[in-house]
Design a protein around this motif. Structure first.
Motif, PDB file in Angstrom:
ATOM      1  N   ASP A  33       0.952   7.973  -5.549  1.00 11.05           N
ATOM      2  CA  ASP A  33      -0.024   9.072  -5.533  1.00 11.05           C
ATOM      3  C   ASP A  33       0.630  10.403  -5.182  1.00 11.05           C
ATOM      4  O   ASP A  33       0.225  11.453  -5.684  1.00 11.05           O
ATOM      5  CB  ASP A  33      -1.145   8.769  -4.530  1.00 11.05           C
ATOM      6  CG  ASP A  33      -2.171   7.811  -5.124  1.00 11.05           C
ATOM      7  OD1 ASP A  33      -2.336   7.814  -6.366  1.00 11.05           O
ATOM      8  OD2 ASP A  33      -2.793   7.052  -4.356  1.00 11.05           O
ATOM      9  N   THR A  80       3.182  11.082  -8.373  1.00 14.96           N
ATOM     10  CA  THR A  80       2.543  11.028  -9.706  1.00 14.96           C
ATOM     11  C   THR A  80       3.591  11.009 -10.843  1.00 14.96           C
ATOM     12  O   THR A  80       3.810  11.996 -11.540  1.00 14.96           O
ATOM     13  CB  THR A  80       1.507  12.148  -9.961  1.00 14.96           C
ATOM     14  OG1 THR A  80       2.161  13.408  -9.858  1.00 14.96           O
ATOM     15  CG2 THR A  80       0.354  12.069  -8.993  1.00 14.96           C
ATOM     16  N   GLN A 101      -2.430  -3.635  -9.718  1.00 12.13           N
ATOM     17  CA  GLN A 101      -2.831  -2.384  -9.047  1.00 12.13           C
ATOM     18  C   GLN A 101      -1.842  -1.257  -9.367  1.00 12.13           C
ATOM     19  O   GLN A 101      -2.232  -0.120  -9.615  1.00 12.13           O
ATOM     20  CB  GLN A 101      -2.883  -2.598  -7.529  1.00 12.13           C
ATOM     21  CG  GLN A 101      -4.046  -3.462  -7.108  1.00 12.13           C
ATOM     22  CD  GLN A 101      -4.003  -3.808  -5.617  1.00 12.13           C
ATOM     23  OE1 GLN A 101      -3.003  -3.567  -4.946  1.00 12.13           O
ATOM     24  NE2 GLN A 101      -5.081  -4.372  -5.119  1.00 12.13           N
ATOM     25  N   HIS A 113      -2.105   7.889 -13.865  1.00 17.50           N
ATOM     26  CA  HIS A 113      -1.173   9.021 -13.692  1.00 17.50           C
ATOM     27  C   HIS A 113      -0.562   9.453 -15.024  1.00 17.50           C
ATOM     28  O   HIS A 113      -0.394  10.639 -15.279  1.00 17.50           O
ATOM     29  CB  HIS A 113      -0.062   8.652 -12.698  1.00 17.50           C
ATOM     30  CG  HIS A 113      -0.545   8.557 -11.284  1.00 17.50           C
ATOM     31  ND1 HIS A 113       0.187   7.951 -10.283  1.00 17.50           N
ATOM     32  CD2 HIS A 113      -1.686   8.979 -10.694  1.00 17.50           C
ATOM     33  CE1 HIS A 113      -0.491   8.013  -9.148  1.00 17.50           C
ATOM     34  NE2 HIS A 113      -1.625   8.624  -9.373  1.00 17.50           N
ATOM     35  N   GLU A 167      -2.358  -0.168 -13.020  1.00 17.44           N
ATOM     36  CA  GLU A 167      -3.588   0.613 -13.225  1.00 17.44           C
ATOM     37  C   GLU A 167      -3.409   2.037 -12.697  1.00 17.44           C
ATOM     38  O   GLU A 167      -3.814   3.003 -13.330  1.00 17.44           O
ATOM     39  CB  GLU A 167      -4.777  -0.078 -12.560  1.00 17.44           C
ATOM     40  CG  GLU A 167      -5.266  -1.218 -13.434  1.00 17.44           C
ATOM     41  CD  GLU A 167      -6.323  -2.091 -12.781  1.00 17.44           C
ATOM     42  OE1 GLU A 167      -6.708  -1.797 -11.617  1.00 17.44           O
ATOM     43  OE2 GLU A 167      -6.749  -3.069 -13.430  1.00 17.44           O
ATOM     44  N   LYS A 168      -2.769   2.131 -11.544  1.00 20.37           N
ATOM     45  CA  LYS A 168      -2.539   3.469 -10.980  1.00 20.37           C
ATOM     46  C   LYS A 168      -1.635   4.280 -11.923  1.00 20.37           C
ATOM     47  O   LYS A 168      -1.910   5.431 -12.221  1.00 20.37           O
ATOM     48  CB  LYS A 168      -1.921   3.347  -9.583  1.00 20.37           C
ATOM     49  CG  LYS A 168      -1.801   4.682  -8.888  1.00 20.37           C
ATOM     50  CD  LYS A 168      -1.422   4.579  -7.435  1.00 20.37           C
ATOM     51  CE  LYS A 168      -2.504   4.144  -6.504  1.00 20.37           C
ATOM     52  NZ  LYS A 168      -3.644   5.072  -6.426  1.00 20.37           N
ATOM     53  N   GLN A 169      -0.587   3.645 -12.394  1.00 21.27           N
ATOM     54  CA  GLN A 169       0.349   4.367 -13.258  1.00 21.27           C
ATOM     55  C   GLN A 169      -0.340   4.827 -14.537  1.00 21.27           C
ATOM     56  O   GLN A 169      -0.079   5.918 -15.028  1.00 21.27           O
ATOM     57  CB  GLN A 169       1.589   3.523 -13.580  1.00 21.27           C
ATOM     58  CG  GLN A 169       2.625   4.270 -14.374  1.00 21.27           C
ATOM     59  CD  GLN A 169       2.999   5.623 -13.752  1.00 21.27           C
ATOM     60  OE1 GLN A 169       3.195   5.705 -12.534  1.00 21.27           O
ATOM     61  NE2 GLN A 169       3.040   6.677 -14.545  1.00 21.27           N
ATOM     62  N   LEU A 226       1.795   2.175  -3.397  1.00 25.91           N
ATOM     63  CA  LEU A 226       0.693   2.869  -4.080  1.00 25.91           C
ATOM     64  C   LEU A 226       0.577   4.309  -3.582  1.00 25.91           C
ATOM     65  O   LEU A 226       0.373   5.236  -4.374  1.00 25.91           O
ATOM     66  CB  LEU A 226      -0.626   2.115  -3.852  1.00 25.91           C
ATOM     67  CG  LEU A 226      -0.689   0.691  -4.432  1.00 25.91           C
ATOM     68  CD1 LEU A 226      -2.011   0.018  -4.043  1.00 25.91           C
ATOM     69  CD2 LEU A 226      -0.549   0.702  -5.958  1.00 25.91           C
ATOM     70  N   SER A 227       0.764   4.508  -2.271  1.00 30.31           N
ATOM     71  CA  SER A 227       0.604   5.878  -1.754  1.00 30.31           C
ATOM     72  C   SER A 227       1.757   6.761  -2.220  1.00 30.31           C
ATOM     73  O   SER A 227       1.564   7.938  -2.515  1.00 30.31           O
ATOM     74  CB  SER A 227       0.450   5.890  -0.232  1.00 30.31           C
ATOM     75  OG  SER A 227       1.694   5.715   0.394  1.00 30.31           O
ATOM     76  N   GLU A 242       0.836  -1.209   0.000  1.00 29.32           N
ATOM     77  CA  GLU A 242       0.000   0.000   0.000  1.00 29.32           C
ATOM     78  C   GLU A 242       0.868   1.255   0.000  1.00 29.32           C
ATOM     79  O   GLU A 242       0.511   2.275  -0.571  1.00 29.32           O
ATOM     80  CB  GLU A 242      -0.931   0.027   1.235  1.00 29.32           C
ATOM     81  CG  GLU A 242      -2.112  -0.945   1.164  1.00 29.32           C
ATOM     82  CD  GLU A 242      -3.077  -0.631   0.035  1.00 29.32           C
ATOM     83  OE1 GLU A 242      -3.255   0.565  -0.288  1.00 29.32           O
ATOM     84  OE2 GLU A 242      -3.632  -1.588  -0.568  1.00 29.32           O
TER      85      GLU A 242
END
Ligand code: 5AD
Ligand code: SF4
Length: 475
Positions: A358, A361, A397, A405, A400-402, A354-355, A351
């Motif tokens: 964020d 970015t 995950q 961004h 998908e986040k990347q 992932l943070s 996690e």
């Protein structure tokens, strides 16, 4: 996984490269490269050494007297691809028994015995520091001996060799500034396959860049496993070797190369968060032709994982370096590498990756599942205990986040005008050309009368997560 993401991974892992030069010579060399940019650059050194010995390169495997495959060991799947290719070469050899097949690069040391003796897939094995010996090794194959040289060197930098550029008519080239790596990140096989870190004489680097510019090249990428620890005439304890000569660090080298010409773009890869100094960032800010783009691998967002990885920095340190980039170089793009499922990584630790994503970015990222490599610190000290399914889930995950961004980063460019170096006709449309911005974004725009190597201003009108779309405006 989307096609775009696949493209990204493929590019990072290195697509097959087959290129040729024009010269006609009696003997033909076919060379394929896998893996990192350094391998592609090394293949150009190999082509140069071979051309001094009467070989010209060919794209046509059927014509080859010698086939060399420059290999990568960074993850298991890279090795699997090379093995598959070697099996195909073996079939070709059945029709042409005189053809010499050799492996170069990172798989050489580790797999020399099995590839040469047990599986008999190759005739010749040469490690990354043994390329000057290739002509002798080829002769040894001719006399029926086992042709192997995997000795690693403390000082080989191939500084005096003028690489044969395999991308004929190109405008962008790699220039190796250092070899090897002393960092010992616990997951990484590179220190074992490429040996100790050593820096190349800066005068030869500048000379190579001047030669490239004179031949029409418009961009150089300075390559090293950790460019921030480039040092010339300084020991790794910080002592000056020869007091009569100047010392040169990476920031100073960047400036020397930037001064070759304002029309020569300068890029570099890879930076290391523990070593990247404000002096480097200040040099980047001071020279318009040093591109506003930094590849700064984070690997993980949790400090305990980073400790297990032996990366030499914490989450806080990394975030401070990101702040420094944005403070010193406004509008600098940042990309990264991330590994999912490293040994003992918990859900909470994941996690934090992932943070961190964020917070930072990233404009772009290369993302991998952890793959245990033989001999590494992690293999000896830790268990590869995150189940494959968990590694995959976490990687998805991260990806998908990347993607979100990257799309947001590209959308922020819409309406801006960017200076683009034209690289050629777009892969997807004959009516369009493509090129890159200083921030390393790919831009596609209507063809006009532009030519490869032109600098043009492009107004960005639309985008996907991977590409900017634009139209040329008056310079
Ligand atoms: N498993 C997965 N990824 C790795 N990398 C290096 N070694 C491994 C490994 N064993 C990744 C790192 C590095 C990039 C070049 O490859 O993210 O920065
Ligand atoms: Fe491998 Fe770390 Fe060296 Fe990069 S810095 S090559 S990840 S050991």
């Amino acid at each position: 996984m989307s096609t775009e993401q696949k493209d990204i991974l493929e590019n990072r892992q290195g697509e097959v490269l087959e290129r040729s030069t024009d010269a006609v010579a009696a003997k033909k060399l076919y060379i394929e490269s896998y893996g990192c940019q350094m391998n592609f650059s090394d293949s150009e050194v190999v082509a140069s050494i071979m051309s001094e010995n009467g070989f010209s390169t060919t794209r046509d495997l059927e014509q080859a007297d010698v086939v060399l495959i420059n290999t990568c060991s960074i993850r298991e799947n890279a090795e699997t691809r090379v093995r598959k290719r070697l099996t195909e070469f073996k079939k070709k050899k059945a029709d042409n028994p005189d053809m010499v097949v050799g492996i170069l690069g990172c798989m050489a040391e580790r797999l020399k015995k099995s590839l040469l003796e047990q599986e008999k897939l190759v005739d010749l094995v040469a490690g990354p520091d043994a390329y000057r010996d290739l002509p002798n090794l080829i002769d040894e194959v001719g006399t029926g001996q086992k042709a192997v040289n995997v000795l690693l060197s403390r000082d080989e930098t191939y500084a005096d060799i003028s690489p044969v550029r395999l991308d004929k008519g190109g405008i962008s080239s790699f220039v190796t500034i250092m070899r090897g790596c002393d960092n010992m990140c616990s997951f990484c096989v590179v220190p074992f396959t490429r040996g100790r870190e050593r820096s190349r004489d800066p005068q030869t680097i500048v000379q190579e860049c001047q030669d490239l510019f004179a031949k029409g090249y418009k961009e150089v990428t300075l390559l090293g496993q950790n460019v921030d620890s480039y040092r010339w005439n300084i020991t790794n304890k910080g002592e000056i070797k020869n007091k009569a000569l100047p010392t040169v660090n990476f920031a100073q080298l960047l400036i020397m190369v930037a001064k070759v010409s304002p029309d020569l773009r300068v890029r570099f890869s890879t930076s290391h968060p523990k070593d990247m100094t404000d002096e480097v960032l200040t040099a980047m800010a001071a020279y318009e032709n040093i591109c506003n783009y930094i590849h700064l691998p984070v690997q993980a967002g949790n400090s305990e994982v980073l400790k297990r990885m032996n990366r030499g920095y914490s989450r806080e340190w990394y975030l401070e370096r990101i702040e420094a980039i944005h403070r010193i170089i406004p509008d600098c793009a940042v990309s990264t590498d991330i590994i999912s499922g490293f040994c003992a990584e918990t859900d909470e630790e994941h996690e934090e990756t992932l943070s961190l994503m964020d917070i930072v970015t990233f404009d772009f990222a290369y993302m991998f599942k952890y793959s245990e490599r033989p001999k590494t610190l992690a293999e000896r000290k830790f268990e590869d205990d995150v189940p494959e399914a968990v590694k995959s889930k976490r990687l998805t995950q991260i990806i998908e986040k990347q993607q979100a961004h990257s799309l947001a980063s590209n959308k922020r460019r819409i309406g801006r005008t960017e200076k683009v170096l034209v690289e050629g006709v777009s892969k997807r449309s004959e009516e369009h050309m493509s090129g890159r911005t200083g921030r390393n974004s790919m831009v596609v725009f209507p063809k006009g009368n532009f030519e490869k190597g032109d600098y043009i201003n492009v107004r960005i009108v639309d985008c996907t997560s991977a590409t900017l779309l634009g139209e040329a405006v008056e310079n």
